[in-house]
Design an enzyme around this catalytic site. Structure first.
Site, mmCIF file in Angstrom:
data_model
loop_
_atom_site.group_PDB
_atom_site.id
_atom_site.type_symbol
_atom_site.label_atom_id
_atom_site.label_comp_id
_atom_site.label_asym_id
_atom_site.label_seq_id
_atom_site.Cartn_x
_atom_site.Cartn_y
_atom_site.Cartn_z
ATOM 1 N N LYS A 280 0.882 -1.154 -0.117
ATOM 2 C CA LYS A 280 -0.031 0.088 -0.115
ATOM 3 C C LYS A 280 0.995 1.270 -0.154
ATOM 4 C CE LYS A 280 -3.845 -1.955 2.811
ATOM 5 N NZ LYS A 280 -4.908 -1.720 1.790
ATOM 6 N N ARG A 354 -10.570 -11.544 1.399
ATOM 7 C CA ARG A 354 -11.382 -12.539 1.099
ATOM 8 C C ARG A 354 -10.776 -13.856 0.932
ATOM 9 N NH1 ARG A 354 -11.819 -9.150 -4.484
ATOM 10 N NH2 ARG A 354 -11.448 -7.485 -2.648
#
Length: 498
Positions: A280, A354
């Site tokens: 990130k 996920r």
């Protein structure tokens, strides 16, 4: 905080502080008029002079109001007359408590409940009074070497009711509200802890401490070696770049009949998310400690369930891992075989939530759940779609979705129903595996839900994307504890207690 329900007059009640409402147009509430009548028009004078305008959530503290028995008078703005709803009332009540926390008042008597609030009875007002008060009183200062401000002395709040019959409903409301607030505060605390403290191991220990405090709440933890035997390779792939071992925390509450299928809550707990190899950008990366707020909300909800001794069966599953870049970390293009047997091409290691959820969802099948709800700070796309006000809700079961939407309205912790379907699902195609873990920028929150739906095909399933609601940024930075109120209300409704 202690809560009681009492009858009485604002003009004659003996208390450290009487709390009364004023509307935006200058209209005084009934309680404010009582004070006004004995204090030589003190309240109406403040309104006429422009010192208090009744704006929603505004407060003004008056010491030693002449003619009244209370030591202090707190005026609280109720907004536009005739339009006071539960959200506005709760905002006003929270503002009142927040104002009193900085004073020397030890207790207060709130007359805000004497106002007409749309679609709210005595039970509802009492419950939300407790929740709003505890939310306003919440502090996170355990890691500071010295306190910026001393702990508040305020700790008792009485709420006005019309008669003794209403006291019973209010008492139940306080009990339920405090239980929800306790779970929400626990979720907030876990979320606010930094990543170097709240590791997957710490989170498991916190869950064990919770279980030890509540008879009937059982805990087990699936460790890394067992995950390998179970084939939880998606979860393991996220953790393999970290020195922190992953955990699958399982909390079981069996308050209902033995033969009754439980509700399964599955909460994402990435205790810190660097994005892995798909790292990130640096700005605001500190806020990635909040990427475990889905798991924290499950632990908090289980605390509420246990405190209320709800007559329902619930299983809380919290897959916990840290997502770090390392020589062993997953690479973009890696393919893993999930516990379900399906294979996933990892195109982006920052779409890791996920991956831990899919194996936990498969694991939840062993409990033969009546419904499965996963909760996750899953996508920035959901923040773009809904901002920071509503959680995103996606489901394969419209009845379950409607239950959750209703619970969100009742709890003032709202969600918004977003679609899923084959057209979106097509975007997950992969040339090399059964499907990919990302599907491009378009409808990112929806395609993330479609990914999870591939592991819940024959289940009554719903997904809550709380990326926009789990924490606040800026000066108010910190975990919110959402959606503990929504989940608690959902379970209380299913249990038939609220």
């Amino acid at each position: 905080m202690d809560f009681t329900a009492k009858t009485g007059s604002a003009a004659t009640v003996r208390t450290d502080c009487a709390i009364v409402g004023v509307y935006k147009d200058g209209r005084l509430s009934a309680a404010a008029m009582e004070i006004d009548a004995v204090s030589d028009k003190l309240v109406s004078g403040l309104v006429k002079s422009g010192d208090f305008r009744g704006q929603a959530g505004a407060t003004l503290l008056v010491h030693k109001p002449a003619g009244a028995s209370a030591k202090r008078l707190l005026l609280v703005g109720l907004g536009e007359a005739g339009k006071l709803d539960l959200k506005g009332w709760r905002k006003a009540h929270g503002a009142a408590v927040k104002a009193l926390l900085g004073t020397g008042a030890k207790e207060a008597f709130s007359f805000l409940s004497s106002e007409t609030v749309a679609d709210a009875d005595t039970y509802t007002l009492a419950r939300h009074a407790a929740e709003a008060a505890e939310e306003a009183a919440y502090r996170f200062d355990e890691l500071k070497s010295s306190l910026d401000t001393p702990p508040p002395v305020f700790g008792k709040l009485a709420m006005w009711v019309a008669d003794r019959k209403s006291q019973s409903a209010a008492s139940t409301g306080f009990k339920h509200g405090q239980a929800v607030a306790e779970g929400q505060s626990l979720a907030r605390r876990l979320g606010n802890l930094p990543g170097n403290v709240c590791t997957p191991t710490y989170l498991a220990a916190a869950a064990k401490k919770l279980a030890a405090a509540h008879q009937g709440l059982k805990i087990s933890v699936v460790e890394q070696a067992q995950m390998k035997k179970l084939g939880m390779n998606a979860l393991l792939s996220v953790a393999q770049g970290s020195r922190q071992p992953p955990k699958l925390i399982v909390l079981e509450w069996r308050g209902g009949p033995k033969q009754k299928a439980p509700v399964a809550l599955v909460g994402k707990a990435i205790t810190f998310d660097t994005g892995g190899i798909s790292i990130k950008p640096a700005p605001a990366m500190d806020e990635m400690k909040f990427d475990m707020c889905g798991g924290a909300s499950v632990i908090g909800t289980m605390a509420t369930v246990a405190r209320l001794n709800l007559p329902i069966n619930v299983v809380g599953l919290v897959p916990a891992a840290e997502n770090m870049p390392d020589g062993l970390a997953s690479r973009p293009g890696d393919i893993v075989k999930t516990m379900s047997g399906q294979t996933v091409e990892i195109l982006n290691t920052d779409a890791e939530g996920r991956l831990i959820l899919c194996d936990a969802l498969t694991y939840s099948r062993r409990y033969k759940p009546s419904a499965v709800i996963d909760i996750a700070t899953l996508t920035g796309a959901c923040v773009i779609a809904l901002g920071h006000h509503l959680s995103g809700l996606m489901s394969s079961d419209d009845m379950l979705a409607n239950e959750l939407l209703r619970a969100g309205i009742d709890a003032e912790d709202r969600a918004w129903h977003l679609p899923i379907g084959p057209d979106y699902d097509e975007q997950l195609k992969s040339n090399f595996a059964d499907f990919a873990n990302v599907a491009g920028r378009d409808a990112g929150a929806v395609t993330a839900a479609c990914f999870l739906n591939r592991f819940t095909r024959d289940l009554s399933w719903a997904h809550l994307d709380i990326a926009g609601t789990a924490w606040k940024t800026g000066q108010a930075k910190g975990a919110t504890g959402r959606p503990v109120p929504l989940l608690s209300q959902f379970l209380m409704s299913r249990a038939g207690v609220a």
